[in-house]
Every structure is written in C-alpha cells, then in structure tokens.
Design a protein around this motif. Structure first.
Motif, short mmCIF file in Angstrom:
data_model
loop_
_atom_site.label_atom_id
_atom_site.label_comp_id
_atom_site.label_asym_id
_atom_site.label_seq_id
_atom_site.Cartn_x
_atom_site.Cartn_y
_atom_site.Cartn_z
N LEU A 11 0.80 -1.35 -0.04
CA LEU A 11 0.20 0.02 -0.25
C LEU A 11 0.89 1.25 0.02
O LEU A 11 0.19 2.42 0.30
N ASP A 12 2.13 0.91 -0.22
CA ASP A 12 2.95 2.13 -0.10
C ASP A 12 2.91 3.20 -1.37
O ASP A 12 2.84 2.56 -2.54
N ASN A 13 2.76 4.41 -1.19
CA ASN A 13 2.53 5.30 -2.62
C ASN A 13 4.09 5.10 -3.35
O ASN A 13 5.05 5.05 -2.71
N ILE A 14 3.75 5.48 -4.59
CA ILE A 14 4.77 5.48 -5.63
C ILE A 14 4.78 6.79 -6.15
O ILE A 14 3.72 7.01 -6.82
N THR A 29 0.77 6.81 -7.37
CA THR A 29 0.16 5.42 -7.65
C THR A 29 0.55 4.49 -6.57
O THR A 29 1.36 4.81 -5.59
N ARG A 30 0.16 3.36 -6.69
CA ARG A 30 0.71 2.12 -5.76
C ARG A 30 1.07 1.11 -6.64
O ARG A 30 0.72 0.98 -7.82
N ASN A 31 1.90 0.19 -6.13
CA ASN A 31 2.39 -0.96 -6.56
C ASN A 31 1.05 -1.87 -7.37
O ASN A 31 0.14 -2.09 -6.52
N ASN A 32 1.33 -2.28 -8.47
CA ASN A 32 0.12 -2.92 -9.04
C ASN A 32 -1.13 -2.46 -9.27
O ASN A 32 -1.96 -3.08 -9.52
N GLU A 33 -1.34 -0.88 -9.20
CA GLU A 33 -2.47 -0.32 -9.48
C GLU A 33 -2.48 -0.43 -10.98
O GLU A 33 -3.69 -0.56 -11.58
N TYR A 34 -1.41 -0.55 -11.82
CA TYR A 34 -1.44 -0.36 -13.24
C TYR A 34 -0.41 -1.66 -13.57
O TYR A 34 0.32 -2.10 -12.87
N VAL A 35 -0.66 -2.33 -14.77
CA VAL A 35 0.10 -3.39 -15.03
C VAL A 35 1.54 -3.10 -15.22
O VAL A 35 2.52 -3.66 -15.14
N ASN A 107 10.12 5.57 -8.05
CA ASN A 107 9.94 6.71 -7.01
C ASN A 107 11.03 7.75 -7.25
O ASN A 107 12.17 7.62 -7.64
N GLY A 108 10.51 8.96 -7.41
CA GLY A 108 11.39 10.40 -7.82
C GLY A 108 11.83 10.37 -9.08
O GLY A 108 12.66 11.42 -9.38
#
Length: 114
Positions: A11-14, A29-35, A107-108
């Motif tokens: 659930l960590d934000n990216i 976004t978050r891990n696995n929110e998009y392929v 990230n970043g």
C-alpha cells in the motif's frame, strides 16, 4: 479465490513525474495499480495510438526517456531490446514504458514521454 496462497499487495505510494506533451504531471500511484507504466500513461494522458501493441514490447509507440535515473531499472527483455535496436535507439535511458513495472524503482523519477 486465494486457495491458501499469500497475496503480497503493497500500500506504499509511488511518486514520480511524467512529462507529457511538454507539461509536467506529478503522479502518485501504488504497486500493481497498473500492469505497467504504459497503461498508466495511456489511462491518464495518451491518445489511442500510444502503446499500439498493448504491452508486447514490439511497436515502440510507448517510448519514454528517464531523465534522472539513479540506477539501472529492470533489465531489457528480448522484445524491448529488438524493438529499440530496429528504431536505432541505443541510449540506456530510453525505454519502452510497457516494459517498466510500477514499483518502488520509479519513485522520484522524471519520465518524459517521447
């Protein structure tokens, strides 16, 4: 159904920046929110011609430039390397967004859509 297998969802934000059509956009976004990164760009910004092969690494229409890569991102797969070579691209910071997964490595980063 899970059938007893653990599901690992972070659930960590990216957060990173996408420069699309010359305009910077802050993305969270978050891990696995998009392929992959291509699907995020397609969903939020791009037109129908972006990502023509829908993630197969064969068309080159989802090319991006990583402007501030601190370390090497995920390695090139065979399709991506072949497609970039056909397009006479040999810079390590030019990638196909369909081959970049949405994970902490983004990230970043500043990413310009070509």
């Amino acid at each position: 159904m899970n059938f007893g297998r653990a599901i690992n969802i972070s659930l960590d934000n990216i957060s990173f920046e996408i420069i699309y059509d010359g305009e910077p956009h802050q993305i969270t976004t978050r891990n696995n929110e998009y392929v992959n990164l291509m699907m995020l760009i397609y969903d939020r910004f791009a037109d129908e011609e972006f990502g023509d092969c829908r993630g197969m690494g064969k068309c080159g229409t989802c090319m991006v430039e990583i402007l501030n890569a601190r370390e090497k991102l995920a390695s090139f797969d065979r399709n991506e390397a072949t497609t970039l070579a056909k397009m006479d691209v040999n810079q390590q910071n030019i990638r196909l967004s369909c081959q970049l997964m949405i994970d902490k490595n983004l990230n970043g980063l500043q990413i310009r859509v070509l």
